[in-house]
Design a protein around this motif. Sequence first.
Motif, PDB file in Angstrom:
ATOM      1  N   ALA A  55      -7.501 -10.845   1.529  1.00  0.00           N
ATOM      2  CA  ALA A  55      -7.775  -9.792   2.374  1.00  0.00           C
ATOM      3  C   ALA A  55      -9.054  -9.670   2.950  1.00  0.00           C
ATOM      4  N   ASP A  56     -10.229 -10.336   2.365  1.00  0.00           N
ATOM      5  CA  ASP A  56     -11.395 -10.598   2.978  1.00  0.00           C
ATOM      6  C   ASP A  56     -11.258 -11.532   4.360  1.00  0.00           C
ATOM      7  N   THR A  57     -10.049 -12.459   4.532  1.00  0.00           N
ATOM      8  CA  THR A  57      -9.974 -13.399   5.491  1.00  0.00           C
ATOM      9  C   THR A  57      -9.296 -12.460   6.692  1.00  0.00           C
ATOM     10  N   GLY A  58      -8.620 -11.395   6.276  1.00  0.00           N
ATOM     11  CA  GLY A  58      -8.066 -10.544   7.473  1.00  0.00           C
ATOM     12  C   GLY A  58      -6.541 -10.165   7.161  1.00  0.00           C
ATOM     13  N   TRP A  59      -6.136 -10.790   5.848  1.00  0.00           N
ATOM     14  CA  TRP A  59      -4.803 -10.192   5.483  1.00  0.00           C
ATOM     15  C   TRP A  59      -4.660  -8.491   5.215  1.00  0.00           C
ATOM     16  N   SER A  63      -0.526  -6.565   1.356  1.00  0.00           N
ATOM     17  CA  SER A  63       0.450  -7.541   1.566  1.00  0.00           C
ATOM     18  C   SER A  63      -0.233  -8.811   0.591  1.00  0.00           C
ATOM     19  N   ALA A  64      -1.629  -8.867   0.648  1.00  0.00           N
ATOM     20  CA  ALA A  64      -2.365  -9.959   0.068  1.00  0.00           C
ATOM     21  C   ALA A  64      -2.218  -9.870  -1.418  1.00  0.00           C
ATOM     22  N   ARG A  65      -2.017  -8.649  -1.960  1.00  0.00           N
ATOM     23  CA  ARG A  65      -2.013  -8.420  -3.369  1.00  0.00           C
ATOM     24  C   ARG A  65      -0.489  -8.933  -3.869  1.00  0.00           C
ATOM     25  N   VAL A  66       0.449  -8.505  -2.970  1.00  0.00           N
ATOM     26  CA  VAL A  66       1.911  -8.698  -3.218  1.00  0.00           C
ATOM     27  C   VAL A  66       2.035 -10.387  -3.240  1.00  0.00           C
ATOM     28  N   ALA A  93       4.465   1.374  -0.651  1.00  0.00           N
ATOM     29  CA  ALA A  93       3.339   0.515  -0.287  1.00  0.00           C
ATOM     30  C   ALA A  93       4.017  -0.868  -0.446  1.00  0.00           C
ATOM     31  N   ILE A  94       5.047  -1.159  -1.443  1.00  0.00           N
ATOM     32  CA  ILE A  94       5.341  -2.486  -1.537  1.00  0.00           C
ATOM     33  C   ILE A  94       6.295  -2.849  -0.450  1.00  0.00           C
ATOM     34  N   SER A  95       7.052  -1.828  -0.123  1.00  0.00           N
ATOM     35  CA  SER A  95       7.987  -2.209   0.917  1.00  0.00           C
ATOM     36  C   SER A  95       7.198  -2.613   2.331  1.00  0.00           C
ATOM     37  N   GLY A  96       6.210  -1.824   2.595  1.00  0.00           N
ATOM     38  CA  GLY A  96       5.302  -2.111   3.918  1.00  0.00           C
ATOM     39  C   GLY A  96       4.503  -3.812   3.726  1.00  0.00           C
ATOM     40  N   ALA A  97       4.237  -3.795   2.473  1.00  0.00           N
ATOM     41  CA  ALA A  97       3.536  -5.197   2.304  1.00  0.00           C
ATOM     42  C   ALA A  97       4.574  -6.290   2.357  1.00  0.00           C
TER      43      ALA A  97
END
Length: 200
Positions: A55-59, A63-66, A93-97
């Motif tokens: 996430a720190d790189t822009g993800w 989505s990054a956690r998933v 939230a999971i669906s969007g990720a």
Amino acid sequence: MFQKVHFIQKFVNLSNTSLTCQVFRSPGGDDGVVSAQRDDEAVQRYAEQFGNLLADTGWPRMSARVFAAILGSEQGRLTAADLAEQLQASPAAISGAVRYLLQMRLASREREPGSRRDVYVVQDDFWYESMMRQDRYLTRWEDSVKLMLDAAGQGTDTTRRLRATMGFLDFIQKEFDGLSDRWIKRKAEIDAELDAEFSN
């Protein structure tokens, strides 16, 4: 940077074994490992940290956690319900990720045999596939910058800046070509090593 690489290595190690192993003394006097159990709690903790790094790189953060959760899972595949429970997130939230991951081809969706449930999977070669997509983006960027350069005229600051950009993109493009060839050879070696290790 070193701390990030060190943490990722710990995450990879924990995906297969725990931090502590029982040691036995063999009849010949050599020490050996009796068992090395997966530490789910530690894997999930490091997966969460890895997701934060992405996430720190822009993800997108969820989505990054998933992605990290699937990557660290025992089978490399999780259902939406599994993800919602592990990440304490809503189904929406999971669906969007996962939609983002599917669109970016960072994960794939499969149907469990004999079930209507979808499972989300991270393939072994996703890093390579991701790199190859960047290669295609570079080609498009280079073509676009070339159009600007052609219209910028000669001897201007804009021309100098765009030519420097073109030089960089061309350099990276050529490096990608060589990197791809080297990785294909190296991956064959890694696959052979892993096949030998996990067949025992």
